[in-house]
Design a protein around this motif. Structure first.
Motif, PDB file in Angstrom:
ATOM      1  N   ASN A 244      14.023  34.969  90.958  1.00 29.93           N
ATOM      2  CA  ASN A 244      13.470  33.616  90.957  1.00 29.93           C
ATOM      3  C   ASN A 244      12.218  33.625  91.827  1.00 29.93           C
ATOM      4  O   ASN A 244      12.288  33.856  93.036  1.00 29.93           O
ATOM      5  CB  ASN A 244      14.523  32.642  91.509  1.00 29.93           C
ATOM      6  CG  ASN A 244      14.055  31.202  91.478  1.00 29.93           C
ATOM      7  OD1 ASN A 244      12.991  30.871  91.976  1.00 29.93           O
ATOM      8  ND2 ASN A 244      14.877  30.329  90.907  1.00 29.93           N
ATOM      9  N   PHE A 247      12.239  31.478  94.933  1.00 26.57           N
ATOM     10  CA  PHE A 247      13.085  32.034  96.000  1.00 26.57           C
ATOM     11  C   PHE A 247      12.338  33.157  96.729  1.00 26.57           C
ATOM     12  O   PHE A 247      12.342  33.227  97.956  1.00 26.57           O
ATOM     13  CB  PHE A 247      14.391  32.585  95.428  1.00 26.57           C
ATOM     14  CG  PHE A 247      15.320  31.564  94.838  1.00 26.57           C
ATOM     15  CD1 PHE A 247      15.060  30.207  94.930  1.00 26.57           C
ATOM     16  CD2 PHE A 247      16.477  31.970  94.181  1.00 26.57           C
ATOM     17  CE1 PHE A 247      15.923  29.267  94.378  1.00 26.57           C
ATOM     18  CE2 PHE A 247      17.349  31.042  93.641  1.00 26.57           C
ATOM     19  CZ  PHE A 247      17.075  29.688  93.732  1.00 26.57           C
ATOM     20  N   ASP A 251      11.175  33.386 100.717  1.00 25.53           N
ATOM     21  CA  ASP A 251      11.579  34.459 101.629  1.00 25.53           C
ATOM     22  C   ASP A 251      10.361  35.087 102.313  1.00 25.53           C
ATOM     23  O   ASP A 251      10.381  35.365 103.517  1.00 25.53           O
ATOM     24  CB  ASP A 251      12.355  35.540 100.867  1.00 25.53           C
ATOM     25  CG  ASP A 251      13.752  35.083 100.455  1.00 25.53           C
ATOM     26  OD1 ASP A 251      14.383  34.350 101.239  1.00 25.53           O
ATOM     27  OD2 ASP A 251      14.191  35.445  99.361  1.00 25.53           O
ATOM     28  N   CYS A 327      16.189  41.903  94.747  1.00 23.13           N
ATOM     29  CA  CYS A 327      16.418  40.924  93.678  1.00 23.13           C
ATOM     30  C   CYS A 327      15.994  41.552  92.351  1.00 23.13           C
ATOM     31  O   CYS A 327      14.910  41.259  91.817  1.00 23.13           O
ATOM     32  CB  CYS A 327      15.632  39.643  93.933  1.00 23.13           C
ATOM     33  SG  CYS A 327      16.358  38.580  95.175  1.00 23.13           S
ATOM     34  N   GLY A 347      20.542  40.169  96.039  1.00 27.08           N
ATOM     35  CA  GLY A 347      20.738  39.111  95.052  1.00 27.08           C
ATOM     36  C   GLY A 347      19.916  37.869  95.328  1.00 27.08           C
ATOM     37  O   GLY A 347      19.437  37.619  96.436  1.00 27.08           O
ATOM     38  N   ASN A 348      19.781  37.055  94.290  1.00 21.70           N
ATOM     39  CA  ASN A 348      18.960  35.844  94.363  1.00 21.70           C
ATOM     40  C   ASN A 348      19.464  34.817  95.370  1.00 21.70           C
ATOM     41  O   ASN A 348      18.696  33.970  95.833  1.00 21.70           O
ATOM     42  CB  ASN A 348      18.879  35.187  92.977  1.00 21.70           C
ATOM     43  CG  ASN A 348      17.777  35.804  92.113  1.00 21.70           C
ATOM     44  OD1 ASN A 348      16.658  35.972  92.563  1.00 21.70           O
ATOM     45  ND2 ASN A 348      18.111  36.148  90.882  1.00 21.70           N
ATOM     46  N   TYR A 349      20.753  34.875  95.699  1.00 24.30           N
ATOM     47  CA  TYR A 349      21.329  33.849  96.570  1.00 24.30           C
ATOM     48  C   TYR A 349      21.663  34.390  97.955  1.00 24.30           C
ATOM     49  O   TYR A 349      22.530  33.850  98.646  1.00 24.30           O
ATOM     50  CB  TYR A 349      22.538  33.206  95.880  1.00 24.30           C
ATOM     51  CG  TYR A 349      22.122  32.464  94.642  1.00 24.30           C
ATOM     52  CD1 TYR A 349      21.596  31.180  94.727  1.00 24.30           C
ATOM     53  CD2 TYR A 349      22.175  33.075  93.386  1.00 24.30           C
ATOM     54  CE1 TYR A 349      21.148  30.508  93.602  1.00 24.30           C
ATOM     55  CE2 TYR A 349      21.730  32.408  92.248  1.00 24.30           C
ATOM     56  CZ  TYR A 349      21.221  31.128  92.358  1.00 24.30           C
ATOM     57  OH  TYR A 349      20.771  30.460  91.249  1.00 24.30           O
ATOM     58  N   THR A 350      20.940  35.426  98.362  1.00 26.80           N
ATOM     59  CA  THR A 350      21.127  35.999  99.696  1.00 26.80           C
ATOM     60  C   THR A 350      19.794  35.988 100.437  1.00 26.80           C
ATOM     61  O   THR A 350      19.119  37.008 100.549  1.00 26.80           O
ATOM     62  CB  THR A 350      21.663  37.442  99.605  1.00 26.80           C
ATOM     63  OG1 THR A 350      22.742  37.497  98.672  1.00 26.80           O
ATOM     64  CG2 THR A 350      22.169  37.925 100.962  1.00 26.80           C
ATOM     65  N   PRO A 351      19.394  34.823 100.938  1.00 27.01           N
ATOM     66  CA  PRO A 351      18.118  34.762 101.658  1.00 27.01           C
ATOM     67  C   PRO A 351      18.200  35.491 102.994  1.00 27.01           C
ATOM     68  O   PRO A 351      19.259  35.530 103.633  1.00 27.01           O
ATOM     69  CB  PRO A 351      17.904  33.258 101.868  1.00 27.01           C
ATOM     70  CG  PRO A 351      19.282  32.688 101.882  1.00 27.01           C
ATOM     71  CD  PRO A 351      20.076  33.516 100.903  1.00 27.01           C
ATOM     72  N   SER A 359      25.266  34.347 108.776  1.00 26.11           N
ATOM     73  CA  SER A 359      26.194  35.118 107.934  1.00 26.11           C
ATOM     74  C   SER A 359      27.097  36.012 108.766  1.00 26.11           C
ATOM     75  O   SER A 359      28.230  36.301 108.379  1.00 26.11           O
ATOM     76  CB  SER A 359      25.406  35.970 106.920  1.00 26.11           C
ATOM     77  OG  SER A 359      24.593  36.916 107.581  1.00 26.11           O
TER      78      SER A 359
END
Length: 427
Positions: A244, A247, A251, A327, A347-351, A359
């Protein structure tokens, strides 16, 4: 950001160059301040604080009353966020606890290894353009779990002579034993030599600008260890058409806003994605409060197109990023073949921001290519491994002759005698 199209390997070193000064450019200044602090202690630190931070302090130490007042000024929502992050960081670092490792190498020869905490540690917490209270969690939590007896925190004061309330709240929450209003080279020097206000420590932790990084390196000349060379923040993202673009841009900007000497890099096998990310960066940057900082950092940054995954991974390992986001469709390939990186986000959802705060992994990481030989901060960073052994009569008989022969071959007769006398006593 500068676009680089499929650079040949011969140009990689130049393309991946960091926007940092050399140690030689900074070392003279560091040595001068170290000499002043070593000689004049608190007075020298006060003078440096007035010169570099623009404030004259009546005391370097934060009082109990200041801490209590600061806690009242921290919003409840922020306190809860800090507590959640602390719990996750504790969980991750407690999982790293390793018990005694024991083995009988030969019958009667018992060897084992145990961990012991470093007794006195110093934590450097940047507080200039951004008060990094999250770094306290990353350093003080594992220090507490390790069992460090003295945890000294240094952070630069603001123009009013105070530390950010969240820094004081987090420090108290995490068991810091002494909080000092001092930043930059003078703080590292204070923890290196010790002053009336600042205890001398055995190891210094924490990120900082290039001056702080060089100061930590010079501290090692005086018998104080350091966690790693951790200078200006950096991020590399590898992404393809499955990423994305918004995204990815967010980042890149999240690291660019750290400081003007930060560096971010996008590596991609897709020119289409590179164009999309470039537009998103421009759009998102306009709304950032720290736009001026991010813009300068982006001038040091690159958008690099490469022809295939193998070229991309080779370039990434050559760079050795501090933070590294993956990503791509073929994420297993990248994860499996990455050998030089501080911390990896998949992955796209791991900023990367998740690792910066909550985390559970540690965000104090090697920069400037040091990921090739250094680990990020972890529980073992605050501990020492000690080896033990106990040999029985049977064990000495089993290995004694070998020790005698080897000692004699090295010309160390006293070493041989230490065994020979014992063997004779067993005859």
């Amino acid at each position: 950001m500068k676009k680089v199209n499929n650079p040949p390997r011969s140009e990689w070193k130049q393309v991946l160059q960091r926007p940092t000064q050399t140690v030689a450019d900074i070392e003279r200044t560091v040595n001068e301040i170290f000499a002043k602090v070593r000689q004049d202690g608190d007075a020298a630190i006060g003078q440096c604080t007035e010169k570099f931070d623009g404030v004259k302090l009546s005391s370097l130490l934060v009082s109990k009353a200041e801490i209590e007042k600061a806690e009242e000024g921290v919003p409840e929502e922020l306190k809860q966020a800090i507590q959640l992050a602390k719990a996750n960081i504790e969980t991750f670092h407690k999982a790293q606890i390793i018990g005694k490792t024991e083995v009988e190498t030969t019958k009667g020869v018992h060897c084992w290894q145990e961990k012991r905490p470093i007794q006195k540690v110093g934590l450097y917490i940047p507080g200039g353009t951004a008060p990094l209270f999250s770094t306290i969690l990353m350093l003080a939590v594992p220090a507490m779990i390790a069992g460090c007896g003295e945890i000294v925190l240094c952070s630069p004061p603001n123009k009013e002579g105070n530390l950010h309330p969240a820094i004081l709240y987090t420090a108290r929450l995490c068991g810091v034993t002494k909080i000092v209003k001092a930043g930059g080279i003078q703080a590292i020097a204070g923890m290196t030599f010790g002053t009336a206000s600042i205890p001398q420590v055995y190891k210094i932790f924490g990120p900082g600008n290039q001056f702080v990084t060089v100061a930590k390196q010079i501290a090692t000349k005086y018998g104080v260890a350091m966690d790693m060379p951790a200078g200006p923040s950096e991020l590399l993202v590898v992404a393809d058409d499955t990423a994305n673009a918004a995204f990815v841009a967010s980042d890149l900007l999240s690291q660019a806003e750290h400081g003007t000497d930060s560096q971010v890099i996008l590596v991609s096998t897709s020119k289409t994605l590179i164009g999309q990310v470039e537009r998103e960066v421009d759009r998102q940057m306009r709304a950032l409060p720290r736009k001026a900082i991010a813009e300068k950092a982006m001038a040091n940054s690159k958008l690099i197109f490469v022809k295939d995954d193998q070229t991309a991974i080779d370039l990434i390992n050559e760079y050795g990023p501090e933070h590294y986001i993956v990503c791509v469709a073929n994420e297993d390939f990248y994860v499996e073949h990455t050998v030089n990186a501080g911390s990896v986000f998949i992955g796209n959802y791991t900023p990367e921001s998740a690792g910066d705060y909550a985390s559970g992994t540690n965000h104090t990481l090697p920069t400037n290519g040091y990921a090739k030989q250094y680990s990020g901060v972890n529980l073992d960073s605050f501990m020492k491994s000690m080896t033990f052994q106990k040999i029985t009569k049977e064990g000495l008989r089993a290995i004694g002759k070998a020790v005698e022969v080897m000692a004699e071959a090295e010309g160390l007769q006293a070493h041989k005698n230490a065994v020979s006398l014992r063997l004779e006593s067993l005859s």
